[in-house]
Scaffold this active site. Sequence first.
Site, PDB file in Angstrom:
ATOM      1  N   PRO A   1       2.360  14.696  58.663  1.00 42.18           N
ATOM      2  CA  PRO A   1       1.892  14.966  57.330  1.00 42.18           C
ATOM      3  C   PRO A   1       2.809  14.444  56.242  1.00 42.18           C
ATOM      4  O   PRO A   1       4.029  14.423  56.397  1.00 42.18           O
ATOM      5  CB  PRO A   1       1.897  16.490  57.283  1.00 42.18           C
ATOM      6  N   GLU A   2       2.194  14.060  55.146  1.00 47.10           N
ATOM      7  CA  GLU A   2       2.931  13.691  53.942  1.00 47.10           C
ATOM      8  C   GLU A   2       2.607  14.750  52.887  1.00 47.10           C
ATOM      9  O   GLU A   2       2.040  15.781  53.213  1.00 47.10           O
ATOM     10  CB  GLU A   2       2.518  12.278  53.514  1.00 47.10           C
TER      11      GLU A   2
ATOM     12  N   LYS B   1       7.845  17.663  51.625  1.00 47.27           N
ATOM     13  CA  LYS B   1       7.241  17.884  52.940  1.00 47.27           C
ATOM     14  C   LYS B   1       7.783  19.133  53.633  1.00 47.27           C
ATOM     15  O   LYS B   1       7.468  19.373  54.796  1.00 47.27           O
ATOM     16  CB  LYS B   1       7.458  16.651  53.828  1.00 47.27           C
TER      17      LYS B   1
ATOM     18  N   HIS C   1       2.536  24.044  74.220  1.00 45.48           N
ATOM     19  CA  HIS C   1       3.361  23.538  73.130  1.00 45.48           C
ATOM     20  C   HIS C   1       3.562  24.553  72.005  1.00 45.48           C
ATOM     21  O   HIS C   1       3.902  24.181  70.896  1.00 45.48           O
ATOM     22  CB  HIS C   1       2.759  22.250  72.575  1.00 45.48           C
TER      23      HIS C   1
ATOM     24  N   ARG D   1       5.195  17.158  70.229  1.00 45.55           N
ATOM     25  CA  ARG D   1       6.354  16.274  70.320  1.00 45.55           C
ATOM     26  C   ARG D   1       7.679  17.010  70.124  1.00 45.55           C
ATOM     27  O   ARG D   1       8.731  16.489  70.503  1.00 45.55           O
ATOM     28  CB  ARG D   1       6.233  15.121  69.310  1.00 45.55           C
TER      29      ARG D   1
ATOM     30  N   ARG E   1       9.157   0.611  60.413  1.00 44.30           N
ATOM     31  CA  ARG E   1       7.908   1.337  60.173  1.00 44.30           C
ATOM     32  C   ARG E   1       6.741   0.363  60.150  1.00 44.30           C
ATOM     33  O   ARG E   1       6.799  -0.677  59.493  1.00 44.30           O
ATOM     34  CB  ARG E   1       7.947   2.091  58.842  1.00 44.30           C
TER      35      ARG E   1
END
Length: 276
Positions: A2-3, A59, A93, A112, A262
């Site tokens: 997310p941004e 963020k 998770h 992750r 990136r």
Amino acid sequence: MPELPEVRTVSRALNEAVKDRVISNVKVFREKTIVGTSPKKLILAVGDAKIERVTNIGKWIVYLLDNDKVLLSHLRMTGKYYYYKDKQKPTKHTHVVFDFKDGSQLHFEDYRGFGTLELKDKKDYLDVKPLSKLAEEPQNMNYIHFWDKLQKSRRAIKTLILDQTIVLGFGNIYVDETLWELRIHPETPGNQISQKQAKDILKFGTYIMDWSTSLGGSTVSTYSSINNIEGSFSQYLKIFRKDGKPCPRCKSTIVKTKVNGRGTHTCPECQVKFPI
DNA sequence: GACGCTGTTCTATT
DNA sequence: GAATAGAACAGCGT
């Protein structure tokens, strides 16, 4: 994942879900998710505390508690929250579960495992890492000040915009969209960006990220807000992950390259490479 | 199966 | 210091 628009969406949804709830217990299934303190100390510090409010700074998600503590959470790439009215089993998770006095639960999941939670003192959490060095979000940033920072560097403009100490909130999606909109090549050195361009980056960044927020953010691959609610802004993305497709402006084929590691989407016609 | 990619940021190294 | 490479990790597509 997310941004700024996505984190705003999540923090607002969290505020709706858990504001005024009282924490009765915290279960930590993955110790590395808790940064800076032991799970035991975390549980001790937030047990019996009421969540006054949930908000975000860039963020970072900020839980303000009714004692002298603040809980910071970062989703990194794939962190997600789930709120349940009843107790639910943790999954593979699920790293942290908050139990509330009323029997409901908040789960933090991250396949992750980069996402984090950390405890800070309310009195100085803005003045210590990780929040202390952050810049302003684009709508609050003074463009001359921003331009000044760009002038000091020869690094690629894309890299500089992604640096949260230079301007706050952009991630890989919105930086590509903004540079395409303004016809700025992502590898343009910071010290070649004009004052007007600096001003436009903040202006368009504010505009696109506010617009995206109003639609719940961009669900591109795995992002979703709490309880898997997806954002619908991805339909308006012009260039992100559109490599091989025609540029919506000039019909040239969009290319994908790497800028400082990136993945970067560029129209080779519209975004003219800077003169060397 | 192996490899390279992924919306982020921190740390170590030059 | 400033700039870069690598690391943290799991899963998905080629």
